[in-house]
Write a protein that holds these residues in place. Structure first.
Motif, short mmCIF file in Angstrom:
data_model
loop_
_atom_site.label_atom_id
_atom_site.label_comp_id
_atom_site.label_asym_id
_atom_site.label_seq_id
_atom_site.Cartn_x
_atom_site.Cartn_y
_atom_site.Cartn_z
N SER A 104 1.72 -0.72 3.62
CA SER A 104 0.76 0.28 2.96
C SER A 104 -0.82 -0.02 3.26
CB SER A 104 1.32 -0.10 1.66
OG SER A 104 0.58 0.70 0.75
N CYS A 111 0.49 6.27 -0.19
CA CYS A 111 0.94 4.79 -0.67
C CYS A 111 0.70 4.83 -2.12
CB CYS A 111 -0.07 4.13 0.18
SG CYS A 111 0.14 4.15 1.91
N HIS A 115 3.83 3.62 -4.74
CA HIS A 115 3.91 2.29 -5.21
C HIS A 115 4.00 2.55 -6.99
CE1 HIS A 115 1.91 -1.53 -6.46
NE2 HIS A 115 1.39 -1.08 -7.71
N PHE A 134 5.37 -6.46 0.26
CA PHE A 134 4.15 -5.82 0.44
C PHE A 134 3.67 -6.36 1.63
CE2 PHE A 134 -0.25 -4.40 0.71
CZ PHE A 134 -0.12 -3.50 0.10
N ASN A 136 0.34 -5.36 4.78
CA ASN A 136 -0.77 -4.48 5.40
C ASN A 136 -0.46 -3.79 6.53
OD1 ASN A 136 -2.57 -5.65 2.81
ND2 ASN A 136 -1.96 -7.69 4.06
N TRP A 166 0.03 -8.95 -7.27
CA TRP A 166 0.82 -7.49 -7.73
C TRP A 166 0.04 -6.76 -8.50
CZ3 TRP A 166 4.50 -5.41 -4.82
CH2 TRP A 166 5.20 -5.93 -3.89
N LEU A 169 -2.77 -5.07 -6.73
CA LEU A 169 -2.03 -3.73 -6.27
C LEU A 169 -2.20 -2.74 -7.36
CD1 LEU A 169 0.75 -4.61 -3.95
CD2 LEU A 169 -1.63 -4.44 -3.24
#
Length: 260
Positions: A104, A111, A115, A134, A136, A166, A169
Motif C-alpha cells: 500500500s 488504498c 484500508h 501491511f 510498503n 496500526w 495507519l
C-alpha cells in the motif's frame, strides 16, 4: 408508374399503354444498372455486417484469452511474495490460516478505501482466523511524499510497537493529503498517539527504514503488482492476487471459502 382512371375510353387506354411501354423501355437501360448497384450494396452491407460480427467475436475471444493468461501469470507471480514472518506488521496471528498481504501507499486514495474495507471485514473474524499484513509500496512518481510517510509509519512502529503502527495507519488514511509532506502527520501522530515528534522526524531524516521500504516495493513488483493497492491472499498453500479497491463481498468470499 402511371395511374389509369377506369372511366377513360378504351382508345385512351391503348394510348396510355403505348406511352407507358415507351417510358419503361426508355428507362430500362438506366433502371437495370441501378438495381444491380443496389443489390451489390445490400450484399456488401450483409458481408460487412458479418465481418463486423466476426471481428467482434475474434476480439472478444482474444481479450478472454489475454485475461486468462494475465490471471495465470499473476497467480504464478504472486507465489514470489516473501513469506509472512514475525518481522512483518501483523494484525492477527502469524498462525492464522488466512493471511491478507497488502502492498500500500499512504497517499493512494484507493488504498485508503481498501484500508477501511479491510478493517470492517476482519471484524467478522478472530485474529486466529485472519491476519492482515501491511507492506510498503509508495508510488513516488505519483505521490512525492509517500516514501517519507511510509518511513514515518515504520518509525511509529519502531517507537511505539505494532499496536501503534496500526493506529498510525488509521490516522494516516483518515487524514490523507497527498499534497502535503510528512510534517503535519508527524504532529498528529505525536498529539493523537503520544509518539515523540522529534524522534519521529529524526528517524525519517536518518532514513533508517528506507532500505526496508525499497525492498518491499521491489517484492511487490516481483509478485505481480502494477499499482496500489496490491493484495495477495494466502490460504491453504494458494495465492490469490487482487488489485484496486476490492469490494468487501469479494474479500469475505475468499476468506469464507478458505476457512471451510
Amino acid at each position: 408508374m402511371i395511374e389509369l382512371n377506369p372511366a377513360e375510353s378504351s382508345s385512351d387506354v391503348k394510348v396510355a399503354e403505348k406511352s407507358a411501354k415507351k417510358h419503361f423501355l426508355k428507362n430500362k437501360v438506366i433502371l437495370i444498372p441501378i438495381l444491380i448497384i443496389v443489390a451489390d450494396l445490400i450484399i456488401a452491407g450483409v458481408l460487412l455486417s458479418l465481418a463486423a460480427r466476426s471481428a467482434s467475436k475474434v476480439a472478444t475471444e482474444v481479450q478472454s484469452a489475454y485475461d486468462q493468461r494475465q490471471q495465470t501469470n499473476q497467480t504464478e507471480l504472486a507465489k514470489n511474495i516473501p513469506a509472512v514472518t514475525a518481522a512483518d506488521h501483523l494484525k492477527g496471528s502469524l498462525a492464522a490460516p488466512v493471511k491478507i498481504v497488502i502492498y500500500s501507499d499512504l497517499d493512494c486514495s484507493f488504498c485508503q478505501s481498501l484500508h477501511l474495507t479491510l478493517n470492517e471485514v476482519v471484524k467478522n473474524y478472530t485474529g486466529d482466523q485472519v491476519a492482515l499484513v501491511f507492506r510498503n509500496f509508495p508510488l513516488t512518481n505519483l505521490h512525492p511524499y509517500a516514501n517519507a510517510k511510509a518511513a514515518l509509519a515504520e518509525c511509529a512502529a519502531d517507537l511505539g510497537g505494532n499496536e501503534k503502527f496500526w493506529k498510525f495507519l488509521d490516522l494516516a488514511f483518515q487524514n490523507q493529503n497527498p499534497q502535503t509532506d510528512e510534517t503535519a502527520l508527524a504532529t498528529l501522530a505525536s498529539t493523537t498517539l503520544g509518539l515523540n515528534k522529534s524522534k519521529l522526524t529524526q528517524c525519517v531524516k536518518d532514513q533508517k527504514f528506507d532500505q526496508k521500504i525499497s525492498a518491499e516495493s521491489f517484492n511487490a513488483i516481483e509478485s505481480g503488482a502494477e499499482g496500489t493497492p496490491f493484495v495477495v491472499t494466502i490460504a491453504n498453500n494458494s495465492y490469490t492476487p487482487m488489485s484496486g479497491d476490492i469490494p468487501a463481498e469479494t474479500i469475505k468470499g475468499l476468506i469464507d471459502g478458505a476457512l471451510k
